[in-house]
Enzyme design. Structure first.
Site, PDB file in Angstrom:
ATOM      1  N   ASN A 115     -10.387  88.611 -57.270  1.00  0.00           N
ATOM      2  CA  ASN A 115     -10.136  89.885 -57.942  1.00  0.00           C
ATOM      3  C   ASN A 115     -11.426  90.666 -58.141  1.00  0.00           C
ATOM      4  O   ASN A 115     -12.514  90.095 -58.194  1.00  0.00           O
ATOM      5  CB  ASN A 115      -9.434  89.684 -59.290  1.00  0.00           C
ATOM      6  CG  ASN A 115     -10.284  89.006 -60.347  1.00  0.00           C
ATOM      7  OD1 ASN A 115     -10.020  87.870 -60.715  1.00  0.00           O
ATOM      8  ND2 ASN A 115     -11.306  89.693 -60.873  1.00  0.00           N
ATOM      9  N   ALA A 116     -11.277  91.973 -58.233  1.00  0.00           N
ATOM     10  CA  ALA A 116     -12.386  92.841 -58.626  1.00  0.00           C
ATOM     11  C   ALA A 116     -12.367  92.978 -60.138  1.00  0.00           C
ATOM     12  O   ALA A 116     -11.294  93.042 -60.746  1.00  0.00           O
ATOM     13  CB  ALA A 116     -12.251  94.217 -57.971  1.00  0.00           C
ATOM     14  N   LYS A 142      -8.953  93.100 -62.182  1.00  0.00           N
ATOM     15  CA  LYS A 142      -8.998  92.592 -63.551  1.00  0.00           C
ATOM     16  C   LYS A 142      -9.692  93.629 -64.403  1.00  0.00           C
ATOM     17  O   LYS A 142     -10.893  93.881 -64.247  1.00  0.00           O
ATOM     18  CB  LYS A 142      -9.752  91.261 -63.599  1.00  0.00           C
ATOM     19  CG  LYS A 142      -9.894  90.678 -64.992  1.00  0.00           C
ATOM     20  CD  LYS A 142     -10.572  89.314 -64.908  1.00  0.00           C
ATOM     21  CE  LYS A 142     -10.850  88.735 -66.272  1.00  0.00           C
ATOM     22  NZ  LYS A 142     -11.425  87.371 -66.187  1.00  0.00           N
ATOM     23  N   LYS A 144     -10.980  95.137 -67.966  1.00  0.00           N
ATOM     24  CA  LYS A 144     -11.380  94.768 -69.309  1.00  0.00           C
ATOM     25  C   LYS A 144     -10.753  95.737 -70.322  1.00  0.00           C
ATOM     26  O   LYS A 144     -10.848  96.963 -70.170  1.00  0.00           O
ATOM     27  CB  LYS A 144     -12.901  94.793 -69.453  1.00  0.00           C
ATOM     28  CG  LYS A 144     -13.625  93.724 -68.643  1.00  0.00           C
ATOM     29  CD  LYS A 144     -13.402  92.341 -69.232  1.00  0.00           C
ATOM     30  CE  LYS A 144     -14.228  91.295 -68.518  1.00  0.00           C
ATOM     31  NZ  LYS A 144     -14.052  89.951 -69.110  1.00  0.00           N
ATOM     32  N   VAL A 174      -8.539  90.766 -72.544  1.00  0.00           N
ATOM     33  CA  VAL A 174      -8.846  91.238 -73.893  1.00  0.00           C
ATOM     34  C   VAL A 174     -10.056  90.524 -74.493  1.00  0.00           C
ATOM     35  O   VAL A 174     -10.653  90.999 -75.455  1.00  0.00           O
ATOM     36  CB  VAL A 174      -7.623  91.051 -74.818  1.00  0.00           C
ATOM     37  CG1 VAL A 174      -7.823  91.765 -76.144  1.00  0.00           C
ATOM     38  CG2 VAL A 174      -6.343  91.541 -74.151  1.00  0.00           C
ATOM     39  N   ASN A 175     -10.404  89.364 -73.976  1.00  0.00           N
ATOM     40  CA  ASN A 175     -11.493  88.554 -74.534  1.00  0.00           C
ATOM     41  C   ASN A 175     -11.283  88.238 -76.015  1.00  0.00           C
ATOM     42  O   ASN A 175     -12.227  88.196 -76.804  1.00  0.00           O
ATOM     43  CB  ASN A 175     -12.853  89.224 -74.340  1.00  0.00           C
ATOM     44  CG  ASN A 175     -13.288  89.249 -72.891  1.00  0.00           C
ATOM     45  OD1 ASN A 175     -13.584  90.307 -72.336  1.00  0.00           O
ATOM     46  ND2 ASN A 175     -13.335  88.092 -72.244  1.00  0.00           N
ATOM     47  N   ASP A 224      -8.165  81.827 -71.699  1.00  0.00           N
ATOM     48  CA  ASP A 224      -9.513  81.647 -71.170  1.00  0.00           C
ATOM     49  C   ASP A 224     -10.406  81.038 -72.240  1.00  0.00           C
ATOM     50  O   ASP A 224     -10.653  79.837 -72.267  1.00  0.00           O
ATOM     51  CB  ASP A 224     -10.058  82.992 -70.686  1.00  0.00           C
ATOM     52  CG  ASP A 224     -11.454  82.900 -70.095  1.00  0.00           C
ATOM     53  OD1 ASP A 224     -11.997  81.784 -69.994  1.00  0.00           O
ATOM     54  OD2 ASP A 224     -12.025  83.942 -69.727  1.00  0.00           O
ATOM     55  N   LYS A 247     -13.213  78.320 -66.296  1.00  0.00           N
ATOM     56  CA  LYS A 247     -14.602  78.579 -65.948  1.00  0.00           C
ATOM     57  C   LYS A 247     -15.315  77.233 -65.840  1.00  0.00           C
ATOM     58  O   LYS A 247     -15.517  76.563 -66.863  1.00  0.00           O
ATOM     59  CB  LYS A 247     -15.269  79.452 -67.005  1.00  0.00           C
ATOM     60  CG  LYS A 247     -14.764  80.890 -67.064  1.00  0.00           C
ATOM     61  CD  LYS A 247     -15.446  81.622 -68.204  1.00  0.00           C
ATOM     62  CE  LYS A 247     -15.248  83.133 -68.097  1.00  0.00           C
ATOM     63  NZ  LYS A 247     -13.848  83.529 -68.161  1.00  0.00           N
TER      64      LYS A 247
END
Length: 339
Positions: A115-116, A142, A144, A174-175, A224, A247
């Site tokens: 993905n970009a 993706k 942000k 969303v982090n 994540d 990750k």
């Protein structure tokens, strides 16, 4: 074991809900295993891993790399563990004259869609970046979100969907910036956007909240940051996600990612491998790990362009939204070029 420190600037700051990332600082690790040299990378990112200082202390404490993985002494410093695990895995694959992906799985992918990553810019910037990515071959974006009012993010995603059309996959990340009510409002607002998934809408420890959102909305959810704070077993048992975003740097190395992927498969949960905006060694490691998994989703590995410079020339450029997995022994990079 040899250690080399490095610092790399990003081409431009990456704005996320957790703040701006402008540089990546870490350590290269070279390990000789049974006469063969392998290389790993530790690039800490607080919030996902230990601090840079704790990482260096942990690496300096390693006297026997193999024993350090087995005795759990590096479990609280995942970036340091990643470096040692990747270096040993690389050395083993080189000694066997196999690519790292081939050494990890009996059947591995030879290329992968990626993905970009689209930063948290205004509507015009977001749309321009999305259109640029699609024009060079990406079919997965993706975006942000989370630093703005959710209604603004809804409009940003609406504009991206209108600009790129229905054939392009869109993920929103969303982090962990929202509470449950904000996430509920957002998910209701994007219900017709056909998002591939919404990633980490709630804080990392809000596993129950993610499970509730997943029951209430049709948009798939991905976890994540949660995987750096709770065990994969807990995340899976809570039915809180459709996808786990793994990750390798945050999970502690290739072996831990493969273990999580096996657990996820038993729960019919998919895995996407991403970097923490790493240097070339860790990116190659993540590519090989992703290639060893059965998932055919786009992975988050196209992050080389986010860096102003790197530790070595990029051996795997992104072409038409895909990356070819090196078939040379180990990672596919010359250790002598790095030390």
């Amino acid at each position: 074991m040899r250690i080399r420190d490095f610092s790399l600037e990003l081409a431009r700051p990456l704005e996320t809900a957790k703040g701006s990332i402008s540089e990546r600082t870490g350590f290269l690790v070279a390990v000789e295993h049974e006469g063969t040299l392998g290389v790993g990378e530790a690039t800490p990112l607080p919030g996902w891993t230990e601090s840079l200082e704790d990482c260096r202390v942990a690496l300096d404490s390693v006297s026997d790399p193999g024993s350090a993985l087995g005795d759990g002494s590096l479990d609280d410093t995942p970036a340091a563990r990643h470096a040692v695990s990747l270096a040993l895995t690389d050395a083993t694959a080189r000694a066997e004259n196999e690519s790292l992906a081939t050494s990890l799985a009996t059947k591995s992918h030879t290329s992968l869609p990626v993905n970009a990553t689209i930063g948290d810019g205004d509507i015009e910037t977001t749309v321009t970046d999305a259109e640029t990515a699609v024009s060079v071959g990406f079919d997965c974006l993706k975006v942000k979100v989370g630093a703005r009012d959710p209604t603004d993010d809804i409009e940003r995603l609406r504009a991206v969907r209108d600009a790129v059309g229905s054939d392009i996959s869109i993920r929103a990340d969303v982090n962990g910036a929202w509470d449950r009510w904000t996430a509920d409002e957002f998910l209701s607002g994007v219900a017709d956007f056909d998002l591939e998934y919404l990633e980490q809408p709630l804080p990392a420890d809000e596993i129950a909240g993610h499970a509730v959102l997943r029951r209430l909305h049709d948009t798939p959810l991905a976890l994540d940051e949660s995987l750096a704070h709770v065990s994969p077993e807990r995340a899976l048992a809570s039915n809180a996600a459709d996808v786990l975003v793994c990750k390798p740097m945050a999970l502690g190395g290739p072996d831990h990612v493969l273990s999580v992927a096996k657990q996820a498969a038993r729960s019919n949960v998919d895995v996407v491998v991403t970097t923490t905006i790493d240097a070339v060694v860790a990116r190659l490691g993540a590519l090989h790990v992703a290639a060893a998994l059965p998932s055919t989703r786009a992975h988050g590995l196209a992050t080389a362009s986010l860096l102003q410079g790197d530790l070595a020339a990029e051996p795997v450029p992104v072409v038409d939204g895909s990356m070819t997995v090196p078939d040379a022994p180990g990672l596919g990079i010359d250790v002598d070029d790095l030390f």
